[in-house]
Design a protein around this motif. Structure first.
Motif, PDB file in Angstrom:
ATOM      1  N   SER A 587       0.815  -1.217   0.000  1.00  0.00           N
ATOM      2  CA  SER A 587       0.000   0.000   0.000  1.00  0.00           C
ATOM      3  C   SER A 587       0.846   1.262   0.000  1.00  0.00           C
ATOM      4  O   SER A 587       0.372   2.326  -0.407  1.00  0.00           O
ATOM      5  CB  SER A 587      -0.926   0.002   1.227  1.00  0.00           C
ATOM      6  N   PRO A 592      -2.573   4.521  -6.482  1.00  0.00           N
ATOM      7  CA  PRO A 592      -4.005   4.397  -6.211  1.00  0.00           C
ATOM      8  C   PRO A 592      -4.889   5.082  -7.248  1.00  0.00           C
ATOM      9  O   PRO A 592      -6.085   4.829  -7.296  1.00  0.00           O
ATOM     10  CB  PRO A 592      -4.157   5.078  -4.843  1.00  0.00           C
ATOM     11  N   LEU A 650      -8.373  -1.719   3.763  1.00  0.00           N
ATOM     12  CA  LEU A 650      -7.939  -0.516   3.065  1.00  0.00           C
ATOM     13  C   LEU A 650      -8.864  -0.254   1.879  1.00  0.00           C
ATOM     14  O   LEU A 650      -9.205  -1.155   1.136  1.00  0.00           O
ATOM     15  CB  LEU A 650      -6.511  -0.709   2.556  1.00  0.00           C
ATOM     16  N   ARG A 652      -9.783   2.611  -1.499  1.00  0.00           N
ATOM     17  CA  ARG A 652      -9.154   3.625  -2.358  1.00  0.00           C
ATOM     18  C   ARG A 652      -9.405   5.026  -1.837  1.00  0.00           C
ATOM     19  O   ARG A 652      -8.528   5.874  -1.838  1.00  0.00           O
ATOM     20  CB  ARG A 652      -9.685   3.500  -3.790  1.00  0.00           C
ATOM     21  N   GLU A 655      -7.340   5.642   1.343  1.00  0.00           N
ATOM     22  CA  GLU A 655      -5.922   5.768   0.982  1.00  0.00           C
ATOM     23  C   GLU A 655      -5.643   7.120   0.334  1.00  0.00           C
ATOM     24  O   GLU A 655      -4.673   7.798   0.662  1.00  0.00           O
ATOM     25  CB  GLU A 655      -5.555   4.622   0.040  1.00  0.00           C
ATOM     26  N   SER A 668       2.361   2.590   6.803  1.00  0.00           N
ATOM     27  CA  SER A 668       1.479   1.436   6.709  1.00  0.00           C
ATOM     28  C   SER A 668       0.631   1.272   7.966  1.00  0.00           C
ATOM     29  O   SER A 668      -0.480   0.767   7.907  1.00  0.00           O
ATOM     30  CB  SER A 668       2.305   0.175   6.467  1.00  0.00           C
ATOM     31  N   LEU A 671      -2.370   3.262   7.339  1.00  0.00           N
ATOM     32  CA  LEU A 671      -3.173   2.695   6.262  1.00  0.00           C
ATOM     33  C   LEU A 671      -4.032   1.546   6.774  1.00  0.00           C
ATOM     34  O   LEU A 671      -5.148   1.342   6.331  1.00  0.00           O
ATOM     35  CB  LEU A 671      -2.271   2.178   5.146  1.00  0.00           C
ATOM     36  N   PRO A 801      -2.872  -5.378   0.259  1.00  0.00           N
ATOM     37  CA  PRO A 801      -2.209  -4.103   0.579  1.00  0.00           C
ATOM     38  C   PRO A 801      -1.165  -4.234   1.676  1.00  0.00           C
ATOM     39  O   PRO A 801      -0.251  -3.416   1.764  1.00  0.00           O
ATOM     40  CB  PRO A 801      -3.376  -3.204   1.041  1.00  0.00           C
ATOM     41  N   ASN A 802      -1.274  -5.249   2.529  1.00  0.00           N
ATOM     42  CA  ASN A 802      -0.338  -5.412   3.642  1.00  0.00           C
ATOM     43  C   ASN A 802       0.864  -6.291   3.306  1.00  0.00           C
ATOM     44  O   ASN A 802       1.668  -6.591   4.174  1.00  0.00           O
ATOM     45  CB  ASN A 802      -1.070  -5.997   4.849  1.00  0.00           C
ATOM     46  N   ASN A 824      -7.920  -5.612  -1.849  1.00  0.00           N
ATOM     47  CA  ASN A 824      -8.114  -5.712  -0.397  1.00  0.00           C
ATOM     48  C   ASN A 824      -8.928  -6.948  -0.019  1.00  0.00           C
ATOM     49  O   ASN A 824      -9.266  -7.779  -0.861  1.00  0.00           O
ATOM     50  CB  ASN A 824      -8.741  -4.419   0.157  1.00  0.00           C
ATOM     51  N   VAL A 830      -7.466  -1.579  -4.954  1.00  0.00           N
ATOM     52  CA  VAL A 830      -7.090  -0.315  -4.308  1.00  0.00           C
ATOM     53  C   VAL A 830      -5.860   0.319  -4.960  1.00  0.00           C
ATOM     54  O   VAL A 830      -5.507   1.449  -4.648  1.00  0.00           O
ATOM     55  CB  VAL A 830      -6.832  -0.519  -2.805  1.00  0.00           C
TER      56      VAL A 830
END
Length: 854
Positions: A587, A592, A650, A652, A655, A668, A671, A801-802, A824, A830
């Motif tokens: 992320s 994005p 997460l 869009r 973010e 992060s 996020l 994302p992670n 996600n 995202v």
């Protein structure tokens, strides 16, 4: 909106590909694209799979092996062509000039001899420069560009037929023109072009020639053949098929398997033995004897039978080899530093000017080189006593060259009988002859001559690499290093009193040290040099020397090829990321701001998207805004025993809001705590099985959505970045192909009435698909609808994302990806990651922002 040049962030610099003032480094440019190594498993491809069986699979594999063999043979023949004409032109030039020198040394008209030499060299170099004007990509060795291609970067024009022709004829003229360049590097590029073009059975340069050959119409197959062709080029240049295979593996082929290894090795063997067969037959008249394995032969290293104390090398010599490796690394780093400054000067001051200026620069280098060679040969040489072995012709030399050629390579300018001019012997010959003299000539070279030769060659070779002619760097580096090694041997013999050492070994180790210090290849270069010497006992000293030279040079700067890749701004991916980059997540580095298409989209929307963006892939999505209340019940998504906390998902909008609030950082940890405030809480008492609903909805047809307007400036953050359920990825080339071929249906019809394209029709225009700007819009009905779902890739590789950056990097590089969607926990896209988000410079910029936020 204008951007203040004094307030451009590192991110903006990375995007713009501009120069960082404080570090004076050129950042990767955005206009380079990745190759599509990942297969697109869409409906046309599945139709092909349905017709495949084991018999067809074996036939396909057999055709692949035949192609690999043909690539090897053709690469060997290209090497034969270059070698034959370089020898022809060089013998013609030196024959005329040497006769003139011998005549004028009596009459005092050496200026006339110099003019003759200038006439030959300037004419040849002028032709080489003109060919580079026709195809600029043909300049240089081509190894940096091929390294980029094998790394997965699409470099425009690098594997075209026109590039091959300009490269082959250009290197022929530049080597014959007396420039300090080699033909071995361009052989690698030539082999790669043969590998890319031969299996296609068509060329953009020869449009009228078309064969109905349905195989290998993808970047995946093409990149494998380019790997084989590059390896065949190395094998043909050095007679080193195993070294060629390792070169292709070491220098960037990210996706590799056992089957590809076998094919690449077979291709390298084919190239080596094709060249060997024809060269042995042409030079010695003994067809089928296989005496000359590569364009560059080091000869056989062995002590003379009369010297019982002589050994090729001893354990004590290893200490000297390590020191030579350190010195070679320092010399290589100096060479690279000077050449980088020259290259930057050319980019700023030569390239922006009319193309004729590049030709004039090449002619200037040729003029200076010719004058230096002539004056040094006539004035700076010493007359040295010929050894009896050199008069008779020792065995090791006779194995490689005819006695006539050996005698002609020893120059006696202005020297009495039984002596020879050592400087003229090195300068007034082809570079290959100079290397053989330093490796095998028993007679001594003066230390002053060797030192002068090394300095002059070092400076001129550094100046020459980078001018607008096809030029290799292997042979000049080997010759320069061999002179350094021979100088060390002379000093140890004459002034330290070590009479047991073999000068040829020290010349070889010096050549390896300098070449290793310049190019920084380790595994492949070790094997190439061992194969070239045909002496396995040299394995340990060569490996130790190259390792030390590489480590020493890496302490100061990169290898010459990596430097030139960087100067072009190519987003090259290293083998792995630095350890501290794992502080970042997907992320943190993703893009994005997405441009997306719907499963069923009007033609006017597709044309608008394609014409107003430069993206090469678009996520296929549906909006799930109306279903948010169903998906999100309170703060939890409940499904039997599994609970997803809403704040861990997460989105869009969240973010983008974070990024717009702070340009410094998007850590992060923040996020992972993003929540959308606008979602209303449902009744917590409802106990529906939402997962079952999601699974049922999964099999319903894609909704018909026809976006007729672009996002409005008045939209809120949530409207602009509304939740999008990800269904697949479709390429720009696929969308343009659908538009060109009229694949659409009207609003009154069902999507089933849309024409269907086969896999062959989708790949027919490969590798140069039509451009959207060349499309005749009058032929299209803007209200018609295109169903893109049969042609998208419904199951591309995706990451959460992670996901840590090292995992993202390994997946992207190992699988040879072009686009990596970030999806996600509830299936919403995202962001997207491309190779530009994984370059060292981009990651470092994001890491700095991460630290600033702590």
């Amino acid at each position: 909106m204008t951007v203040d040049p004094h307030h451009i962030t590192p991110i903006q610099k990375t995007i713009l590909g501009e120069t960082q003032e404080e570090e004076d480094e050129i950042l990767p440019r955005k206009d380079y694209e990745s190759l599509d190594y990942d297969r697109c498993i869409n409906d046309p491809y599945l139709e092909v799979l349905e017709t495949m069986d084991n018999k067809k699979g074996r036939r396909y594999e057999a055709v692949k092996w035949m192609m690999v063999f043909a690539i090897g043979v053709c690469t060997g023949l290209v090497g034969l062509f270059v070698d034959f004409f370089v020898r022809l032109f060089t013998q013609l030039k030196f024959g005329v000039v040497q006769a003139s020198v011998e005549e004028c040394s009596q009459k005092g008209c050496l200026a006339l001899s110099l003019l003759e030499l200038l006439g030959f060299n300037l004419t040849f170099v002028f032709f080489a420069s003109l060919l580079v004007l026709i195809e600029p990509v043909a300049a240089g060795s081509g190894i940096p560009e091929i390294k980029c291609y094998l790394n997965g970067v699409k470099v425009p024009g690098i594997v075209r037929l026109r590039t091959l022709l300009c490269k082959v004829f250009g290197v022929l003229f530049s080597v014959a023109g007396g420039l300090f360049v080699g033909k071995e590097g361009p052989m690698i590029h030539s082999g790669a072009v043969v590998g890319a073009g031969l299996p296609q059975f068509q060329s953009l340069s020869l449009r009228k020639i078309q064969f109905n050959f349905p195989y290998f119409r993808s970047d995946r197959d093409k990149r494998d053949f380019v790997s084989a062709g590059a390896a065949a080029g190395v094998a043909a240049a050095f007679g080193a098929p195993i070294g060629g295979t390792l070169f292709s593996l070491e220098e960037g082929s990210s996706f590799w398997n056992q089957g590809l290894t076998w094919k690449v090795l077979f291709c390298s063997m084919s190239a080596t033995f094709t060249l060997n067969f024809f060269r042995s037959g042409i030079q010695f008249g003994s067809w089928g004897s296989f005496q000359l394995p590569g364009l560059l032969n080091f000869g056989e290293f062995k002590c003379s039978d009369s010297d019982k104390k002589c050994h090729l090398w001893t354990a004590m010599d290893l200490g000297f080899f390590v020191v030579m490796g350190v010195v070679g690394g320092l010399l290589g780093a100096t060479f690279n530093c000077l050449n980088k400054r020259l290259a930057k000067y050319r980019v700023r001051n030569v390239h922006p000017k009319p193309k004729l200026v590049r030709v004039l620069e090449s002619l200037l280098v040729s003029l200076v080189t010719t004058v230096v060679v002539f004056v040094a040969s006539m004035v700076l040489g010493e007359c040295r006593q010929m050894s009896s072995a050199s008069q008779v012709g020792n065995d090791s030399f006779a194995l490689q060259v005819t006695s006539e050629e050996e005698n002609s390579s020893i120059k006696t300018f202005f020297c009495p009988n039984e002596t020879y001019n050592d400087m003229a012997t090195l300068f007034f010959n082809s570079q290959e002859s100079g290397i053989l003299q330093l490796f095998h000539q028993d007679s001594t070279f003066s230390p002053i001559t060797l030192a002068l030769f090394f300095v002059l060659y070092f400076v001129l070779a550094c100046w020459t690499y980078g001018i607008s002619v096809p030029s290799g760097l292997f042979v000049p580096s080997l010759l320069c290093g061999a002179a350094f090694g021979r100088l060390v041997a002379n000093v140890l013999k004459s002034y330290v009193g070590l009479g047991h050492i073999y000068s040829g070994t020290f010349a070889l180790i010096g050549a390896a040290a300098f070449l290793g210090g310049v190019v920084r290849m380790s595994i492949s270069l070790t094997v190439i040099l061992i194969e070239s010497t045909s002496e396995i006992t040299y394995g340990l000293p060569i490996m130790v020397t190259l390792m030390v030279a590489k480590w020493t040079g890496d302490f100061f700067n990169k290898g010459i090829y990596d430097i030139h890749v960087g100067l072009r701004g190519v987003p090259l991916l290293e083998w792995e990321t630095e350890v501290e980059m794992d502080k970042l997540r997907a992320s943190d580095i993703m893009e994005p701001n997405l441009t997306y298409v719907y499963p069923h989209t009007r033609i006017q929307s597709l044309v608008s998207i394609l014409r107003t963006t430069v993206h090469h892939a678009f996520p296929v999505v549906t909006e799930n805004r109306g279903n948010e209340k169903e998906f999100m019940k309170g703060n939890q998504l409940i499904s039997n025993n599994i609970k997803y906390k809403k704040c861990s998902i997460l989105t869009r909008a969240g973010e983008q809001r974070r990024r717009s609030q702070s340009m410094k950082s998007y850590p992060s940890s923040e996020l992972r705590n993003v929540c959308d405030e606008h979602v209303t809480s449902g009744d917590p008492g409802e106990k529906e099985d939402l997962l079952q609903q999601m699974l049922e909805r999964r099999y319903t047809p894609y909704p018909n959505l026809y976006p007729d307007q672009s996002p409005s400036e008045d939209w809120t953050m949530e409207e602009r970045f509304r939740p999008l359920t990800f269904h697949g990825l479709i390429l720009r080339s696929q969308l343009v192909t659908l538009l060109v071929r009229g694949v659409c249906y009207s609003e009154s019809q069902s999507s089933a009435s849309q024409p269907r394209l086969s896999y062959a029709e989708m790949a027919e225009d490969y590798p140069r698909y039509p451009d959207i700007h060349d499309l005749d819009l009058t032929l299209l009905n803007p209200r018609m609808i295109v169903d893109v779902t049969p042609y998208m890739n419904p199951a591309p590789f995706t990451v959460s994302p992670n996901t840590h950056v090292s995992q993202v990097f390994n997946l992207f590089r190992t699988m040879g990806l072009r686009h990596l969607p970030v999806v996600n926990a509830v299936g919403e896209i995202v962001g997207v990651i491309t190779r530009h988000n994984l370059t060292r410079e981009f990651l470092q910029a994001r890491l700095r922002q991460h630290y600033q936020s702590l």
